[in-house]
Design a protein around this motif. Structure first.
Motif: not given
Length: 262
Positions: A83, A85, A115-118, A155, A198, A201, A221-222
């Protein structure tokens, strides 16, 4: 070091000292297992007395899928690398001790993702030979915190990665004033935004000591999609480590249905 970074570092070190004092409310070393406020444990013995845990014991003490709410999945270093990340791995050698034990110390680790994005969580339990060794590990964490008000990480996919920077921010609220283990510390870092629109993070990490052992729990994560802080996970991680060092096998929490597949 710029003034803002120095200020952040001082704030972070102040939080370490405060959390160390708060840890005084934890059970004293050698307290009977029955005095724990956590869930009941079975009488099955993992280790006898205050011995230093081997790999099997460390793995029994580590957070696993039964400790997470529904919707979390197991993660791995290989998946994180593909990924590009996850929980950051500082490129500066001296800063890596924020998120992992020093090289050569017996340790086990596990990763999880929402999730795949955190958000992403990594937890590491380590044995340090004796209590003095574990105290030295806590000192190493504090030293890294003081030297790494800013650290960098790679990253993005390997063929298109970029260097990003993380800067110490306000102290993580992960412990919410509760004592963790015999010593504890928490830090929060914010990633430099590449785009004004954005989402922010953040990376948070908590470390706690039980006797000759430490456990780290880190989340990234976010900021607007975090898992609600590390408080519950940190408490559970310390509780499991204490139970195993007391010679018990932790039972899964009845209200935690476990992870699913991403």
């Amino acid at each position: 070091m710029e003034l803002s970074q120095r200020t952040a570092a001082v704030a972070s070190l102040a939080s370490i000292a405060a959390l160390g004092l708060l840890a005084g409310s934890a059970l004293p070393p050698g307290a009977p297992a029955g005095s724990s406020t956590g869930p009941a444990t079975s009488a099955a013995s993992v280790v006898a007395g205050p011995q230093v845990l081997d790999e099997e014991g460390l793995r029994a003490a580590l957070l696993d899928h039964t400790d997470f709410p529904m919707g979390w999945a197991g993660d791995s270093d290989e998946q994180a690398e593909r990924r590009g990340i996850g929980v950051p791995r500082p490129t500066e050698d001296g800063c890596r001790e924020l998120f992992e034990p020093a090289a050569g110390q017996p340790a086990v680790r596990a990763g999880f993702a929402r999730t795949h994005t955190g958000p992403f969580v990594v937890t590491v339990a380590a044995a340090h030979g004796d209590e003095a060794g574990a105290r030295a590990a806590m000192e190493g964490f504090a030293r890294a915190a003081g030297e790494c008000a800013t650290f960098h990480a790679e990253e993005g996919p390997e063929q298109n990665s970029a260097t990003v920077s993380y800067t110490a921010g306000e102290s993580a609220s992960a412990t919410d004033g509760a004592g963790l283990g015999e010593e504890a510390a928490a830090l929060r870092f914010e990633r430099e935004a590449g785009d004004a629109e954005e989402a922010g993070i953040v990376a948070e990490v908590v470390i706690a000591r039980i006797g000759a052992h430490t456990v780290r729990i880190a989340q990234a994560g976010r900021d607007d999609a975090a898992a609600g802080g590390l408080g519950d996970l940190a408490e559970r991680a310390v509780e499991k480590l204490r139970q195993v060092t007391d010679g018990h096998t932790p039972r899964p929490q009845p209200d935690q249905p476990g992870t699913t597949e991403l």
